[in-house]
Design a protein around this motif. Structure first.
Motif, PDB file in Angstrom:
ATOM      1  N   MET A   1       0.846  -1.184   0.000  1.00 35.45           N
ATOM      2  CA  MET A   1       0.000   0.000   0.000  1.00 35.45           C
ATOM      3  C   MET A   1       0.888   1.243   0.000  1.00 35.45           C
ATOM      4  O   MET A   1       1.811   1.354   0.777  1.00 35.45           O
ATOM      5  CB  MET A   1      -0.877  -0.034   1.259  1.00 35.45           C
ATOM      6  CG  MET A   1      -1.769   1.158   1.400  1.00 35.45           C
ATOM      7  SD  MET A   1      -2.843   0.890   2.822  1.00 35.45           S
ATOM      8  CE  MET A   1      -3.136   2.552   3.269  1.00 35.45           C
ATOM      9  N   THR A   2       0.594   2.177  -0.873  1.00 37.49           N
ATOM     10  CA  THR A   2       1.382   3.395  -0.970  1.00 37.49           C
ATOM     11  C   THR A   2       0.829   4.433  -0.007  1.00 37.49           C
ATOM     12  O   THR A   2      -0.368   4.709   0.001  1.00 37.49           O
ATOM     13  CB  THR A   2       1.344   3.953  -2.404  1.00 37.49           C
ATOM     14  OG1 THR A   2       1.778   2.946  -3.291  1.00 37.49           O
ATOM     15  CG2 THR A   2       2.229   5.172  -2.520  1.00 37.49           C
ATOM     16  N   MET A   3       1.720   4.987   0.805  1.00 35.80           N
ATOM     17  CA  MET A   3       1.329   6.024   1.757  1.00 35.80           C
ATOM     18  C   MET A   3       1.264   7.358   1.017  1.00 35.80           C
ATOM     19  O   MET A   3       2.025   7.578   0.096  1.00 35.80           O
ATOM     20  CB  MET A   3       2.353   6.127   2.891  1.00 35.80           C
ATOM     21  CG  MET A   3       2.538   4.850   3.674  1.00 35.80           C
ATOM     22  SD  MET A   3       1.158   4.535   4.748  1.00 35.80           S
ATOM     23  CE  MET A   3       1.398   5.821   5.967  1.00 35.80           C
ATOM     24  N   PRO A   4       0.386   8.286   1.448  1.00 31.22           N
ATOM     25  CA  PRO A   4       0.332   9.588   0.803  1.00 31.22           C
ATOM     26  C   PRO A   4       1.674  10.301   0.815  1.00 31.22           C
ATOM     27  O   PRO A   4       2.032  10.976  -0.132  1.00 31.22           O
ATOM     28  CB  PRO A   4      -0.692  10.371   1.643  1.00 31.22           C
ATOM     29  CG  PRO A   4      -1.517   9.334   2.314  1.00 31.22           C
ATOM     30  CD  PRO A   4      -0.615   8.134   2.477  1.00 31.22           C
ATOM     31  N   LEU A   5       2.441  10.134   1.886  1.00 37.48           N
ATOM     32  CA  LEU A   5       3.746  10.783   1.985  1.00 37.48           C
ATOM     33  C   LEU A   5       4.674  10.273   0.889  1.00 37.48           C
ATOM     34  O   LEU A   5       5.414  11.028   0.285  1.00 37.48           O
ATOM     35  CB  LEU A   5       4.355  10.522   3.364  1.00 37.48           C
ATOM     36  CG  LEU A   5       5.656  11.242   3.693  1.00 37.48           C
ATOM     37  CD1 LEU A   5       5.454  12.749   3.658  1.00 37.48           C
ATOM     38  CD2 LEU A   5       6.160  10.812   5.046  1.00 37.48           C
TER      39      LEU A   5
ATOM     40  N   THR B   1       1.990  16.236   9.266  1.00 35.78           N
ATOM     41  CA  THR B   1       2.298  15.731  10.610  1.00 35.78           C
ATOM     42  C   THR B   1       3.406  14.686  10.547  1.00 35.78           C
ATOM     43  O   THR B   1       4.366  14.741  11.332  1.00 35.78           O
ATOM     44  CB  THR B   1       1.038  15.127  11.262  1.00 35.78           C
ATOM     45  OG1 THR B   1       0.049  16.147  11.375  1.00 35.78           O
ATOM     46  CG2 THR B   1       1.340  14.557  12.633  1.00 35.78           C
ATOM     47  N   LEU B   2       3.295  13.747   9.619  1.00 38.08           N
ATOM     48  CA  LEU B   2       4.324  12.707   9.475  1.00 38.08           C
ATOM     49  C   LEU B   2       5.665  13.297   9.065  1.00 38.08           C
ATOM     50  O   LEU B   2       6.718  12.815   9.465  1.00 38.08           O
ATOM     51  CB  LEU B   2       3.886  11.662   8.441  1.00 38.08           C
ATOM     52  CG  LEU B   2       2.726  10.756   8.847  1.00 38.08           C
ATOM     53  CD1 LEU B   2       2.270   9.918   7.663  1.00 38.08           C
ATOM     54  CD2 LEU B   2       3.128   9.867  10.016  1.00 38.08           C
ATOM     55  N   ARG B   3       5.629  14.367   8.315  1.00 40.74           N
ATOM     56  CA  ARG B   3       6.846  14.995   7.818  1.00 40.74           C
ATOM     57  C   ARG B   3       7.541  15.832   8.893  1.00 40.74           C
ATOM     58  O   ARG B   3       8.762  15.813   9.006  1.00 40.74           O
ATOM     59  CB  ARG B   3       6.485  15.875   6.617  1.00 40.74           C
ATOM     60  CG  ARG B   3       7.673  16.475   5.896  1.00 40.74           C
ATOM     61  CD  ARG B   3       7.228  17.360   4.745  1.00 40.74           C
ATOM     62  NE  ARG B   3       6.707  16.585   3.634  1.00 40.74           N
ATOM     63  CZ  ARG B   3       6.210  17.125   2.518  1.00 40.74           C
ATOM     64  NH1 ARG B   3       6.162  18.445   2.391  1.00 40.74           N
ATOM     65  NH2 ARG B   3       5.771  16.360   1.549  1.00 40.74           N
ATOM     66  N   LEU B   4       6.778  16.604   9.667  1.00 42.55           N
ATOM     67  CA  LEU B   4       7.374  17.601  10.554  1.00 42.55           C
ATOM     68  C   LEU B   4       7.504  17.189  12.015  1.00 42.55           C
ATOM     69  O   LEU B   4       8.435  17.621  12.697  1.00 42.55           O
ATOM     70  CB  LEU B   4       6.576  18.909  10.474  1.00 42.55           C
ATOM     71  CG  LEU B   4       6.551  19.592   9.111  1.00 42.55           C
ATOM     72  CD1 LEU B   4       5.659  20.823   9.149  1.00 42.55           C
ATOM     73  CD2 LEU B   4       7.942  19.956   8.657  1.00 42.55           C
ATOM     74  N   THR B   5       6.579  16.385  12.512  1.00 41.63           N
ATOM     75  CA  THR B   5       6.590  16.060  13.940  1.00 41.63           C
ATOM     76  C   THR B   5       7.894  15.399  14.406  1.00 41.63           C
ATOM     77  O   THR B   5       8.428  15.780  15.443  1.00 41.63           O
ATOM     78  CB  THR B   5       5.368  15.201  14.324  1.00 41.63           C
ATOM     79  OG1 THR B   5       4.181  15.912  13.963  1.00 41.63           O
ATOM     80  CG2 THR B   5       5.349  14.905  15.812  1.00 41.63           C
ATOM     81  N   PRO B   6       8.455  14.432  13.671  1.00 37.74           N
ATOM     82  CA  PRO B   6       9.705  13.823  14.155  1.00 37.74           C
ATOM     83  C   PRO B   6      10.841  14.835  14.304  1.00 37.74           C
ATOM     84  O   PRO B   6      11.639  14.748  15.237  1.00 37.74           O
ATOM     85  CB  PRO B   6      10.040  12.775  13.075  1.00 37.74           C
ATOM     86  CG  PRO B   6       8.730  12.467  12.431  1.00 37.74           C
ATOM     87  CD  PRO B   6       7.949  13.750  12.473  1.00 37.74           C
TER      88      PRO B   6
END
Length: 199
Positions: free
Chosen positions: A1-5, A32-37
Motif C-alpha cells: 500500500m502506498t502512503m500519501p507521503l 504531521t508525518l513529515r514535521l513532527t519527528p
C-alpha cells in the motif's frame, strides 16, 4: 500500500498547509508525518526529557493548525516557523524548571542502540550522553538553543537565524561561544568519561 507521503514527496509544506486550511485532512496527516519527528528531536535535545518533548511537539503542531488559515506562503518556511515555536516552548519550560536537580531534569532519554555493546562501552556512552545534557543545561539559554540547532539538529546558520529571529552574525557568535563553553565543561571530565586526549 502506498502512503500519501510516499506518493507526494514533491508537495511543499506551504501547499500542504494551504490544503489543510481548506479542509483536507490527508494534507494534515502528511504534514504531521513529515514535521513532527523533526520537532520532537529538537525538543528532546533541548529539554532532555522525552515526555516533555512530546508535549512540546504536540503543542507546536496544534499552533501550526490554528494559524494555518492565516499562513502567507513565501514569507517563511513552515518548518522554520515550527522550529521557532518549539524552541520558544522549550525555553519557557527550561525557565520554569530552574532549580530542579540535573537528574530530575535530564532523566533517561537516550535512544536504545541496535546492537548491544559491552557493558563498559554502554556505561561510557551513557556517561557521555549525561555529561552532554548536563553541559548543555549549564549554557545560557540562547547559546544552548543555537548549539542544539546547529550541531545536533544540523540546521544552517541562515535557518537558525530565522528560527531564533536574529542575524547570521549573532548565530555564529552564539554557536562559537556555546561550543567553546561545552568543550571547557566536558574537558574537565575527560578521564571520567573514558575519553583519550585525542578523542
Amino acid at each position: 500500500m502506498t502512503m500519501p507521503l510516499d506518493a507526494n514527496p514533491e508537495i511543499s509544506d506551504d501547499a500542504l498547509l494551504a490544503q489543510y486550511a481548506g479542509g483536507d485532512r490527508a494534507a494534515a496527516r502528511i504534514l504531521t508525518l513529515r514535521l513532527t519527528p523533526r520537532v520532537l528531536a529538537l525538543a528532546v535535545r533541548m529539554l532532555g526529557d522525552r515526555s516533555e518533548a512530546e508535549d512540546v511537539a504536540q503543542e507546536s503542531m496544534l499552533r501550526l493548525w490554528k494559524m494555518a488559515p492565516d499562513w502567507r506562503p513565501g514569507e517563511a518556511q513552515v518548518s522554520t516557523w515550527l522550529y521557532r515555536v518549539a524552541a520558544n516552548l522549550c525555553t519557557d519550560r527550561l525557565r520554569r524548571r530552574r532549580g530542579v536537580g540535573i537528574e530530575e531534569a535530564f532523566g533517561e532519554g537516550a535512544e536504545p542502540a541496535d546492537e548491544q555493546p559491552a557493558v563498559e562501552e554502554r556505561m561510557h556512552a551513557d556517561g557521555r550522553a549525561r555529561a552532554l545534557h548536563q553541559a548543555l543545561s549549564e549554557l545560557p539559554e540562547r547559546q544552548r538553543q543555537a548549539v542544539v540547532l546547529r550541531h545536533l539538529e544540523g540546521l544552517s546558520n541562515p535557518e537558525i537565524a530565522a528560527v531564533m529571529e536574529i542575524g547570521i552574525e549573532a548565530v555564529e557568535s552564539l554557536t562559537a561561544r556555546g561550543k567553546r563553553a561545552l568543550v571547557a565543561l566536558l574537558g574537565r571530565r575527560r578521564a571520567e568519561l573514558g575519553l583519550s586526549d585525542d578523542g
